[in-house]
Design a protein around this motif. Structure first.
Motif, PDB file in Angstrom:
ATOM      1  N   THR A 192       1.125  -1.003  -0.121  1.00 22.31           N
ATOM      2  CA  THR A 192       0.115  -0.164   0.311  1.00 22.31           C
ATOM      3  C   THR A 192       0.570   1.124   0.584  1.00 22.31           C
ATOM      4  N   GLY A 193       2.652   1.460   0.957  1.00 26.68           N
ATOM      5  CA  GLY A 193       2.813   1.871   0.456  1.00 26.68           C
ATOM      6  C   GLY A 193       3.667   2.561  -1.030  1.00 26.68           C
ATOM      7  N   MET A 194       4.057   1.548  -1.402  1.00 28.70           N
ATOM      8  CA  MET A 194       4.553   1.801  -3.168  1.00 28.70           C
ATOM      9  C   MET A 194       2.978   2.432  -4.162  1.00 28.70           C
ATOM     10  N   ASP A 195       1.658   1.900  -3.763  1.00 25.60           N
ATOM     11  CA  ASP A 195       0.634   1.775  -4.404  1.00 25.60           C
ATOM     12  C   ASP A 195       0.365   4.015  -3.795  1.00 25.60           C
ATOM     13  N   ALA A 196       0.579   4.356  -3.040  1.00 22.46           N
ATOM     14  CA  ALA A 196       1.086   5.804  -2.372  1.00 22.46           C
ATOM     15  C   ALA A 196       1.587   6.203  -3.450  1.00 22.46           C
ATOM     16  N   LEU A 197       3.383   5.970  -3.822  1.00 17.52           N
ATOM     17  CA  LEU A 197       4.090   6.413  -3.834  1.00 17.52           C
ATOM     18  C   LEU A 197       3.820   6.510  -5.346  1.00 17.52           C
ATOM     19  N   THR A 198       2.914   5.686  -5.979  1.00 17.80           N
ATOM     20  CA  THR A 198       2.385   5.387  -7.333  1.00 17.80           C
ATOM     21  C   THR A 198       1.762   6.660  -7.724  1.00 17.80           C
ATOM     22  N   HIS A 199       0.846   6.654  -7.087  1.00 17.70           N
ATOM     23  CA  HIS A 199      -0.539   7.619  -6.947  1.00 17.70           C
ATOM     24  C   HIS A 199       0.178   9.164  -6.971  1.00 17.70           C
ATOM     25  N   ALA A 200       1.177   9.193  -6.372  1.00 15.20           N
ATOM     26  CA  ALA A 200       1.216  10.849  -5.989  1.00 15.20           C
ATOM     27  C   ALA A 200       2.420  10.849  -7.440  1.00 15.20           C
ATOM     28  N   ILE A 201       3.122  10.157  -8.441  1.00 19.72           N
ATOM     29  CA  ILE A 201       4.304  10.082  -9.239  1.00 19.72           C
ATOM     30  C   ILE A 201       2.979  10.336  -9.881  1.00 19.72           C
ATOM     31  N   GLU A 202       2.016   9.190 -10.342  1.00 14.44           N
ATOM     32  CA  GLU A 202       0.989  10.170 -11.621  1.00 14.44           C
ATOM     33  C   GLU A 202       0.154  11.609 -11.816  1.00 14.44           C
ATOM     34  N   ALA A 203       0.801  11.340 -10.741  1.00 17.37           N
ATOM     35  CA  ALA A 203      -0.407  13.160 -10.142  1.00 17.37           C
ATOM     36  C   ALA A 203       0.690  14.337 -10.694  1.00 17.37           C
ATOM     37  N   TYR A 204       1.679  13.790 -10.472  1.00 15.25           N
ATOM     38  CA  TYR A 204       3.324  14.800 -10.615  1.00 15.25           C
ATOM     39  C   TYR A 204       3.000  15.088 -12.256  1.00 15.25           C
ATOM     40  N   VAL A 205       3.210  13.942 -12.922  1.00 14.04           N
ATOM     41  CA  VAL A 205       3.536  13.820 -14.579  1.00 14.04           C
ATOM     42  C   VAL A 205       1.795  13.800 -14.972  1.00 14.04           C
ATOM     43  N   SER A 206       0.722  13.982 -14.565  1.00  8.33           N
ATOM     44  CA  SER A 206      -0.394  14.248 -15.122  1.00  8.33           C
ATOM     45  C   SER A 206      -0.357  15.087 -16.065  1.00  8.33           C
ATOM     46  N   THR A 207      -0.736  14.990 -17.384  1.00  9.57           N
ATOM     47  CA  THR A 207      -1.115  16.110 -17.676  1.00  9.57           C
ATOM     48  C   THR A 207      -2.131  18.067 -17.478  1.00  9.57           C
ATOM     49  N   ILE A 208      -2.910  17.286 -16.316  1.00  5.24           N
ATOM     50  CA  ILE A 208      -4.055  18.011 -15.850  1.00  5.24           C
ATOM     51  C   ILE A 208      -3.436  18.693 -14.427  1.00  5.24           C
ATOM     52  N   ALA A 209      -2.075  18.394 -13.884  1.00  2.00           N
ATOM     53  CA  ALA A 209      -1.725  18.715 -12.634  1.00  2.00           C
ATOM     54  C   ALA A 209      -1.798  20.024 -12.953  1.00  2.00           C
ATOM     55  N   THR A 210      -2.037  20.676 -11.396  1.00  5.49           N
ATOM     56  CA  THR A 210      -1.642  22.453 -11.345  1.00  5.49           C
ATOM     57  C   THR A 210      -1.047  22.754  -9.802  1.00  5.49           C
ATOM     58  N   LEU A 214      -0.879  23.153  -6.748  1.00  6.88           N
ATOM     59  CA  LEU A 214      -1.469  22.467  -5.908  1.00  6.88           C
ATOM     60  C   LEU A 214      -1.020  21.219  -5.941  1.00  6.88           C
ATOM     61  N   THR A 215      -1.728  20.982  -7.092  1.00  8.84           N
ATOM     62  CA  THR A 215      -1.750  18.876  -6.709  1.00  8.84           C
ATOM     63  C   THR A 215       0.397  18.541  -6.937  1.00  8.84           C
ATOM     64  N   ASP A 216       0.993  19.301  -7.751  1.00  2.46           N
ATOM     65  CA  ASP A 216       2.210  19.698  -7.611  1.00  2.46           C
ATOM     66  C   ASP A 216       2.802  19.165  -6.372  1.00  2.46           C
ATOM     67  N   CYS A 217       2.018  20.482  -5.430  1.00  2.00           N
ATOM     68  CA  CYS A 217       2.941  20.692  -4.188  1.00  2.00           C
ATOM     69  C   CYS A 217       2.049  19.230  -3.749  1.00  2.00           C
ATOM     70  N   LEU A 218       1.120  18.628  -3.420  1.00  2.00           N
ATOM     71  CA  LEU A 218       0.978  17.726  -2.442  1.00  2.00           C
ATOM     72  C   LEU A 218       1.575  16.200  -2.818  1.00  2.00           C
ATOM     73  N   ALA A 219       1.667  16.168  -4.220  1.00  2.00           N
ATOM     74  CA  ALA A 219       2.256  15.219  -5.061  1.00  2.00           C
ATOM     75  C   ALA A 219       3.896  14.634  -4.354  1.00  2.00           C
ATOM     76  N   LEU A 220       5.154  15.889  -4.760  1.00  2.00           N
ATOM     77  CA  LEU A 220       5.856  15.778  -4.198  1.00  2.00           C
ATOM     78  C   LEU A 220       5.713  15.952  -2.593  1.00  2.00           C
ATOM     79  N   GLN A 221       5.090  16.785  -2.026  1.00  2.00           N
ATOM     80  CA  GLN A 221       5.168  16.254  -0.116  1.00  2.00           C
ATOM     81  C   GLN A 221       5.054  14.396   0.115  1.00  2.00           C
ATOM     82  N   ALA A 222       4.080  14.387  -1.109  1.00  2.00           N
ATOM     83  CA  ALA A 222       3.604  12.445  -0.757  1.00  2.00           C
ATOM     84  C   ALA A 222       4.741  11.706  -1.403  1.00  2.00           C
ATOM     85  N   ILE A 223       5.400  12.609  -2.607  1.00  2.00           N
ATOM     86  CA  ILE A 223       7.016  11.837  -2.553  1.00  2.00           C
ATOM     87  C   ILE A 223       8.215  11.834  -1.465  1.00  2.00           C
ATOM     88  N   THR A 224       8.004  12.791  -1.006  1.00  2.00           N
ATOM     89  CA  THR A 224       9.114  12.784  -0.189  1.00  2.00           C
ATOM     90  C   THR A 224       8.817  12.029   1.241  1.00  2.00           C
TER      91      THR A 224
END
Length: 226
Positions: free
Chosen positions: A180-198, A200-210
């Motif tokens: 489940t930890g890897m699942d969370a990491l995958t979601h964060a990376i997905e969000a960061y590389v998404s073509t509809i990222a913003t 705000l979502t970049d901040c959350l994704a990067l913090q999740a990855i960290t």
């Protein structure tokens, strides 16, 4: 959302606030054997909330799981839903809620925003850190007749209240913590590389990855480390 140590203890009060008097608890046999379900039912009993337990959810919830859950909800005269588990019990509960409120079969709701009536009051008690089903409008149900996974996207299936209490996660086996930890990491990376990222979502994704990179190994090694 209720987030933090022992936040599960507020479930009874929240159920009463939502007008619930009897809940259908949707979960699986493993969580029941680990006494995770008992941690919730003890709180409900103390606050005078009745309940019935449907513990037949499969790792990938099926149309049959939803049908059986609906029958128990109706036969037990429940008026609210409580999911206990990860993505599978929560997705199954979403399916039960759709059908008991809107009628028909769960297959009728495949696609986007097919419902017309709100779900019963719905509390999602999360026991993993991977899927985020407790906060989303997505549910995946396996159609056992067509042998496919149905994607149901509907804003009405988002739980009324989500509970993320780390005390419910300390008993999870290390392999589940890792997955489940890897699942969370995958979601964060997905969000960061998404073509509809913003921004705000970049901040959350990067913090999740960290956070995952800093703490997942430690959580895997010692499940009691909050």
């Amino acid at each position: 959302a209720l987030i933090g140590d022992n936040s599960v203890k507020d479930i009874g009060k929240q159920a009463r606030t939502l007008g619930g008097t009897k809940a259908l608890i949707v979960t699986d046999k493993i969580l029941e054997s680990l006494n995770i379900v008992k941690m919730v039912t003890d709180v409900l009993q103390a606050d005078g909330i009745e309940y019935a337990i449907f513990n037949e959810v499969h790792p990938n919830p099926t149309t049959e799981n939803v049908e059986r859950g609906c029958k128990m909800y109706q036969s037990e005269n429940c008026n609210m839903l409580i999911a206990i588990g990860g993505g599978s019990p929560i997705d199954c509960t979403k399916g039960v809620g759709l059908v008991v409120s809107n009628g028909g079969r769960i297959n009728d709701y495949e696609g986007v925003d097919k419902s017309s009536k709100p779900l019963p009051p719905f509390i999602a008690v999360n026991t993993t850190a991977g899927t985020a089903s407790e906060m989303t409008r997505f549910t995946i149900i396996t159609d056992i007749e067509r042998h496919i996974k149905m994607a149901i996207v509907d804003w009405r299936v988002t739980p009324t209240i989500s509970v993320n209490d780390p005390m419910l996660m300390v008993k999870m086996p290390p392999a589940l913590t890792a997955a489940t930890g890897m699942d969370a990491l995958t979601h964060a990376i997905e969000a960061y590389v998404s073509t509809i990222a913003t921004p705000l979502t970049d901040c959350l994704a990067l913090q999740a990855i960290t956070l995952v990179s800093k703490h997942l190994r430690q959580a895997y090694t010692n499940g009691e480390e909050l």
